[in-house]
Motif scaffolding. Sequence first.
Motif, PDB file in Angstrom:
ATOM      1  N   THR A 179       0.835  -1.201   0.000  1.00 42.45           N
ATOM      2  CA  THR A 179       0.000   0.000   0.000  1.00 42.45           C
ATOM      3  C   THR A 179       0.871   1.252   0.000  1.00 42.45           C
ATOM      4  O   THR A 179       0.600   2.211  -0.733  1.00 42.45           O
ATOM      5  N   ARG A 180       1.949   1.230   0.790  1.00 43.99           N
ATOM      6  CA  ARG A 180       2.882   2.367   0.823  1.00 43.99           C
ATOM      7  C   ARG A 180       3.548   2.549  -0.529  1.00 43.99           C
ATOM      8  O   ARG A 180       3.671   3.657  -1.041  1.00 43.99           O
ATOM      9  N   LYS A 181       3.973   1.451  -1.137  1.00 42.78           N
ATOM     10  CA  LYS A 181       4.641   1.535  -2.434  1.00 42.78           C
ATOM     11  C   LYS A 181       3.704   2.051  -3.524  1.00 42.78           C
ATOM     12  O   LYS A 181       4.155   2.623  -4.512  1.00 42.78           O
ATOM     13  N   MET A 182       2.401   1.859  -3.338  1.00 41.97           N
ATOM     14  CA  MET A 182       1.433   2.360  -4.313  1.00 41.97           C
ATOM     15  C   MET A 182       1.035   3.805  -4.000  1.00 41.97           C
ATOM     16  O   MET A 182       0.193   4.375  -4.683  1.00 41.97           O
ATOM     17  N   GLY A 183       1.643   4.385  -2.952  1.00 41.08           N
ATOM     18  CA  GLY A 183       1.448   5.801  -2.673  1.00 41.08           C
ATOM     19  C   GLY A 183       0.439   6.151  -1.603  1.00 41.08           C
ATOM     20  O   GLY A 183       0.242   7.328  -1.305  1.00 41.08           O
ATOM     21  N   ASP A 184      -0.203   5.177  -0.992  1.00 35.34           N
ATOM     22  CA  ASP A 184      -1.201   5.453   0.042  1.00 35.34           C
ATOM     23  C   ASP A 184      -0.536   5.331   1.412  1.00 35.34           C
ATOM     24  O   ASP A 184      -0.596   4.288   2.066  1.00 35.34           O
ATOM     25  N   LEU A 185       0.093   6.418   1.856  1.00 36.46           N
ATOM     26  CA  LEU A 185       0.837   6.380   3.115  1.00 36.46           C
ATOM     27  C   LEU A 185      -0.075   6.224   4.317  1.00 36.46           C
ATOM     28  O   LEU A 185       0.236   5.484   5.251  1.00 36.46           O
ATOM     29  N   ALA A 206       7.466  12.595   3.884  1.00 36.87           N
ATOM     30  CA  ALA A 206       6.033  12.450   3.602  1.00 36.87           C
ATOM     31  C   ALA A 206       5.219  12.545   4.877  1.00 36.87           C
ATOM     32  O   ALA A 206       4.090  13.008   4.850  1.00 36.87           O
TER      33      ALA A 206
END
Length: 143
Positions: free
Chosen positions: A98-104, A136
């Motif tokens: 999820t983090r790698k897909m941009g949803d921190l 971020a």
Amino acid sequence: MRVMFASILSLVLPIAAFAAGSGNTSPPKPVVKCEDGQVYEKKSKTCVDAKDSRLTPDDRYQAVRVLAYAGAYEDAQVVLAAMPEYDDRRLTYMGFTTRKMGDLSGSMTFYARAIEANPANILARSYLCLLYTSDAADDMQCV
């Protein structure tokens, strides 16, 4: 303070990756490319559905690891969906992808749930701390 904490994490993360259960911190060797939602099953040498009973949890986690290293985060999440929902390893991988897909924010939720399920999950703690110390995190007003 962040620089010191990040330095400490750089020493801990390789150990944490080893402790996560794979026993190997080097990138996995690519295996046969399967369709979405399928995993390569070694014994039959075919691609099977990620929910197939012939697959062990370790088979699925290895498939997730290969997919994550290849940058196929959505495919990895399809395989993760076939695993027990509250397993801390699953939650850690969900946080990572999820983090790698941009949803921190979403990844923080998965890491927190992984730690709740297993307070000794060093990898989830490390990834969560990494998020808190990243630039971020300032944008997200987490710290």
